[in-house]
Design a protein around this motif. Structure first.
Motif, mmCIF file in Angstrom:
data_model
loop_
_atom_site.group_PDB
_atom_site.id
_atom_site.type_symbol
_atom_site.label_atom_id
_atom_site.label_comp_id
_atom_site.label_asym_id
_atom_site.label_seq_id
_atom_site.Cartn_x
_atom_site.Cartn_y
_atom_site.Cartn_z
ATOM 1 N N ASP A 75 3.169 3.790 -3.181
ATOM 2 C CA ASP A 75 4.180 2.759 -2.925
ATOM 3 C C ASP A 75 4.591 2.179 -4.280
ATOM 4 N N CYS A 99 0.410 -6.461 -6.778
ATOM 5 C CA CYS A 99 -0.457 -5.593 -5.969
ATOM 6 C C CYS A 99 -0.731 -4.277 -6.710
ATOM 7 N N HIS A 101 1.328 -1.862 -7.553
ATOM 8 C CA HIS A 101 2.060 -0.667 -7.110
ATOM 9 C C HIS A 101 2.815 0.018 -8.258
ATOM 10 N N GLU A 134 6.147 -1.420 1.044
ATOM 11 C CA GLU A 134 4.814 -1.419 1.677
ATOM 12 C C GLU A 134 4.476 -2.833 2.121
ATOM 13 N N GLU A 135 4.855 -3.824 1.293
ATOM 14 C CA GLU A 135 4.370 -5.188 1.531
ATOM 15 C C GLU A 135 4.851 -5.763 2.865
ATOM 16 N N HIS A 161 -5.190 3.081 -3.985
ATOM 17 C CA HIS A 161 -4.777 1.706 -4.281
ATOM 18 C C HIS A 161 -5.676 1.168 -5.376
ATOM 19 N N GLU A 335 -2.564 -2.087 5.475
ATOM 20 C CA GLU A 335 -1.860 -1.116 4.620
ATOM 21 C C GLU A 335 -0.954 -0.314 5.538
#
Ligand SMILES: [Zn+2]
Ligand SMILES: [Zn+2]
Length: 395
Positions: A75, A99, A101, A134-135, A161, A335
């Motif tokens: 992501d 996060c 990403h 994704e969030e 991740h 997720e």
């Protein structure tokens, strides 16, 4: 040192350059155009054909031989918050890659480079998936609807991740669960209707506040008495509203919260019982109650147990003993990779990117978080070895 790790280590300056640019671009949801263009350009430079199947959702395939297909997912969306890292490449548009990403996208681009260099070793195909949003948990679902798992059909999938800020986050440490990994997340709202009036004469009213408070207290009975002790589930009320001043009983009151569970059975059970308990408790107290559960909830991420066991030696080849695997979930977070793990055998793992004693004190979604970029070669080499070995074992 494994040859893939050696080659990935040599790539670190380029990985960092891409990660820092994506970091600086930021962007929330599907608003990722500069990063999407960077990804498309890098893939084109590598001679890898890419397609944008939804807005900023990019798919590319590597591999010349017939055989199974492995999907790798990264992501690359940021969060809507003001970045306060003080980094020279910090985003300045009110978004923040808190996060990590940005690292995910850079690692997948590094993996593309390494896989392309070793394309002859691939006994099948590797599909690269660069996912927006994704969030808010809509990106993965939309890319599946647009066919990311088809043509060629995906046989297995992996995702990584990164994480920092806790004692387990040694740089390059790979952690994965055998089974449930991230929880399902279901948002809900409880609306209670009574009949308001003067605070001095509750007997002439139907009080929604008392009813609501009883309902949310009784709802915890689901967790304490109905969910088996060996299961994990959470019902949290994070919001409550009702009334305007102390001497008025209002007509309505509401509460909102989230349910976290690790199986579809427990997810359905908690949702059903929450609705039942709220409605019956409010009815007993002469109120009407409506429970709304968001249709955008996310199922649990469940790592395929056989695959999670099979990959152990392949990760060990890269990481040595800097790994951890067990039959326990990684987190109560959610997720949206869940939509993939529901459809094909999948494993999502975390990659350590800095412990507190090394100065990495913040966790995910903190706008001051920073990560040790040295984690990225481990992600690249792990992804690469997983693909090469999986395709060899399943050809
Ligand atoms: Zn996040
Ligand atoms: Zn994330």
């Amino acid at each position: 040192m494994h040859k893939y790790l050696e080659e990935a280590q040599a790539m670190l300056p380029h990985l960092q350059e891409m990660q820092q640019q994506i970091h600086h671009f930021g962007g929330v949801g599907y608003d990722l155009r500069p990063s999407a263009d960077l990804i498309l350009k890098e893939l084109a430079d590598l001679g890898i054909e890419a397609r944008e199947i939804i807005d900023c959702g990019i798919v590319a395939t590597i591999g010349k031989k017939d055989g199974p297909t492995v999907l790798l997912r990264a992501d690359y969306d940021a969060l809507p918050q003001e970045e306060i890292t003080g980094l020279p490449y910090a985003a300045t548009n009110g978004s923040c890659h808190s996060c990590g990403h940005d690292h995910h996208a850079a690692m997948l681009l590094g993996t593309a480079r390494l896989l392309k260099a070793h394309e002859d070793e691939l006994e099948g195909h590797v599909k690269l998936m660069f996912q927006p949003d994704e969030e808010a948990t809509t990106g993965c679902k939309r890319m599946i609807a647009a066919g990311v798992l088809d043509d060629p059909k995906v046989d297995a999938s992996f995702a990584i991740h990164i994480e920092a800020g806790s004692d387990r986050d040694n740089v390059g440490k790979v952690i994965w669960a055998q089974g449930p990994t991230y929880s399902a997340a279901d948002r809900f709202e409880i609306r209670v209707r009574g009949n308001g009036g003067h605070g001095s004469q509750p007997h002439k009213t139907i009080d929604p506040i008392t009813a609501l408070c009883n309902a949310i207290t009784t709802a915890q009975h689901i967790i304490s008495m109905e969910v088996p002790a060996a299961e994990r589930a959470v019902i949290t009320i994070g919001q409550i509203q009702g009334g305007t001043t102390v001497n008025i009983i209002p007509n309505e009151a509401m509460a909102g919260g989230t349910i976290r569970t690790y199986s579809n059975e427990m997810r359905a059970f908690c949702r059903d019982r929450l609705i039942e308990i709220c409605q019956l408790t409010c009815k007993a107290l002469r109120c009407e109650c409506e429970v709304w559960i968001s249709p955008d909830g996310v199922p649990p991420v469940v790592n395929d147990i056989d695959l999670a066991i099979e990959i152990h030696p392949w990760i060990e080849e890269i990481c040595g003993d800097n790994l951890y695997t067990a039959a326990e979930p990684l987190s109560f977070g959610s997720e949206d990779y869940a939509w993939i793990s529901e459809r094909v055998p999948s494993v999502i793992m975390t990659l350590g990117a800095g412990r507190p004693e090394e100065g990495y004190i913040h966790g995910a979604h903190n706008p001051a978080i920073h990560f040790d970029a040295g984690c990225m070669p481990y992600g690249v080499a792990t992804f690469t070895n997983l693909c090469v070995q999986y395709l060899k074992a399943h050809k």
